[in-house]
Scaffold this motif. Sequence first.
Motif, short mmCIF file in Angstrom:
data_model
loop_
_atom_site.label_atom_id
_atom_site.label_comp_id
_atom_site.label_asym_id
_atom_site.label_seq_id
_atom_site.Cartn_x
_atom_site.Cartn_y
_atom_site.Cartn_z
N LYS A 115 3.27 -17.08 -2.87
CA LYS A 115 2.83 -15.78 -3.43
C LYS A 115 2.87 -14.32 -1.94
N LEU A 116 2.95 -13.28 -2.73
CA LEU A 116 4.00 -12.06 -1.50
C LEU A 116 2.36 -12.11 -0.35
N THR A 117 2.41 -11.80 0.47
CA THR A 117 1.43 -11.59 1.28
C THR A 117 1.98 -10.08 1.75
N LYS A 118 1.21 -9.54 2.55
CA LYS A 118 0.92 -7.30 2.47
C LYS A 118 1.86 -7.49 3.67
N ASN A 119 2.12 -6.34 3.97
CA ASN A 119 3.56 -5.94 4.49
C ASN A 119 2.59 -6.22 6.62
N LYS A 120 3.33 -6.62 7.31
CA LYS A 120 3.73 -6.22 8.78
C LYS A 120 2.67 -4.77 9.05
N SER A 121 1.47 -4.72 9.66
CA SER A 121 0.96 -3.23 9.60
C SER A 121 0.73 -2.74 10.18
N LYS A 122 -0.30 -2.14 10.76
CA LYS A 122 -1.25 -1.62 11.60
C LYS A 122 -2.55 -1.00 10.97
N ASN A 123 -2.24 -1.37 9.74
CA ASN A 123 -3.63 -0.41 8.61
C ASN A 123 -3.77 -2.01 8.27
N LYS A 124 -5.30 -2.61 8.52
CA LYS A 124 -6.05 -3.65 7.70
C LYS A 124 -6.38 -3.13 6.80
N GLY A 125 -6.21 -4.89 6.42
CA GLY A 125 -6.47 -4.24 3.97
C GLY A 125 -6.44 -5.91 3.93
N ARG A 141 -1.07 9.12 -8.20
CA ARG A 141 -0.73 8.84 -6.29
C ARG A 141 -1.21 8.62 -5.97
N ASN A 142 -3.03 9.35 -6.11
CA ASN A 142 -4.28 9.32 -4.60
C ASN A 142 -4.47 7.61 -4.86
N TRP A 143 -4.70 7.17 -6.54
CA TRP A 143 -5.36 5.02 -6.46
C TRP A 143 -3.82 4.67 -5.55
N ILE A 144 -2.41 5.39 -5.58
CA ILE A 144 -1.61 4.47 -5.24
C ILE A 144 -1.40 4.79 -3.61
N LYS A 145 -1.78 5.72 -2.96
CA LYS A 145 -2.12 6.88 -1.69
C LYS A 145 -3.15 4.97 -0.81
N GLN A 146 -4.05 5.12 -1.92
CA GLN A 146 -5.60 3.83 -1.76
C GLN A 146 -4.81 2.65 -0.98
N ILE A 147 -4.20 1.83 -2.09
CA ILE A 147 -3.25 0.66 -1.85
C ILE A 147 -2.17 0.64 -1.81
N LYS A 148 -1.32 1.64 -1.04
CA LYS A 148 -0.08 1.90 -0.52
C LYS A 148 -0.21 0.52 1.19
N VAL A 149 -1.22 1.43 1.92
CA VAL A 149 -1.81 0.50 3.14
C VAL A 149 -1.97 -1.33 2.90
N ALA A 190 -13.95 5.66 -11.81
CA ALA A 190 -14.79 6.63 -11.26
C ALA A 190 -14.21 6.93 -10.06
N GLU A 191 -14.41 8.04 -9.61
CA GLU A 191 -13.87 8.75 -8.47
C GLU A 191 -14.62 7.90 -7.49
N ARG A 192 -16.09 8.26 -7.54
CA ARG A 192 -16.81 7.64 -6.48
C ARG A 192 -16.52 5.77 -5.82
N SER A 193 -15.77 4.86 -6.89
CA SER A 193 -15.70 3.82 -6.80
C SER A 193 -14.00 3.63 -5.81
N ARG A 194 -13.55 4.19 -6.03
CA ARG A 194 -12.11 4.06 -4.71
C ARG A 194 -11.89 3.99 -3.72
N ALA A 195 -13.58 3.76 -3.33
CA ALA A 195 -13.64 3.45 -1.73
C ALA A 195 -13.43 1.97 -2.01
N MET A 196 -13.98 1.00 -3.22
CA MET A 196 -13.84 0.29 -3.67
C MET A 196 -12.50 -1.13 -3.56
N VAL A 197 -11.61 0.01 -4.15
CA VAL A 197 -10.82 -0.34 -4.27
C VAL A 197 -10.15 -1.65 -3.33
N LYS A 198 -9.72 -1.35 -2.03
CA LYS A 198 -9.32 -2.55 -1.27
C LYS A 198 -9.53 -3.85 -1.22
N SER A 199 -11.18 -3.31 -1.92
CA SER A 199 -11.79 -5.00 -2.38
C SER A 199 -11.26 -6.14 -3.03
#
Length: 222
Positions: free
Chosen positions: A210-220, A130-138, A97-106
């Motif tokens: 295992k792959l690790t996240k990109n080095k980025s200013k964004n935390k997640g 595109r919105n789903w990809i944007k959510q996890i891209k960072v 659901a749309e309201r669940s997108r905020a939980m994606v990062k977890s």
Amino acid sequence: EIKLLIYFITIDFILIIYYLTKKIIKKSMELKLKPTLYKILLLCDTCVGKTNILIRYVDNTFPEIFYPTIGADYKLKNVYLNDGKMNKIQIWDPPGAERSRAMVKSFCKGTDGMVFIYDITDKKTFDNIRNWIKQIKVVVSEQVPMILVANKIDSEERRVVTIEEGKKMAAEYNMMFFECSAKTGENVENAFNELVKKIVENYSKNGGKKLTKNKSKNKGCA
């Protein structure tokens, strides 16, 4: 008596070394044989058929009654590739659901592969990829393999998203593209197995890590 004592101490020492060595070798063999657990995350809008695709892939069944995913769930499957080695897959099915997108990062933590799904009979579910990809891209490494899956090809007469559109989006985000049907099972297993192959390939290239996240200013999470 001293010589006899030294003899028995030496024998005990040799036996201790023998059993310790045997135990280490056994443990090493167990670690080599133990399959690596890979995590796959499914993402899409609600009513696309995400859960049905998961059930089709893992259990090879299709539920006749549909219930929207309320909380997160996951299923396990052992996948054997061409080399005959067993790969243990943990596939997560979070709410769509749309309201669940905020939980994606977890749900992204430790993800080894991503599956984005849309309904070929619903243009909005395609556009929202595109919105789903944007959510996890960072928060997910660019090296993590992703696939784009078009579901419900059993409803071809109601298609509103063309194959060309799907291929174009997949190419844009460097994803493999598959059209399938959770209802008939067409191409479902192939899509997941190709993703698993890519995951295992990346794991090997990364030195068994295992792959690790990109080095980025964004935390997640990664």
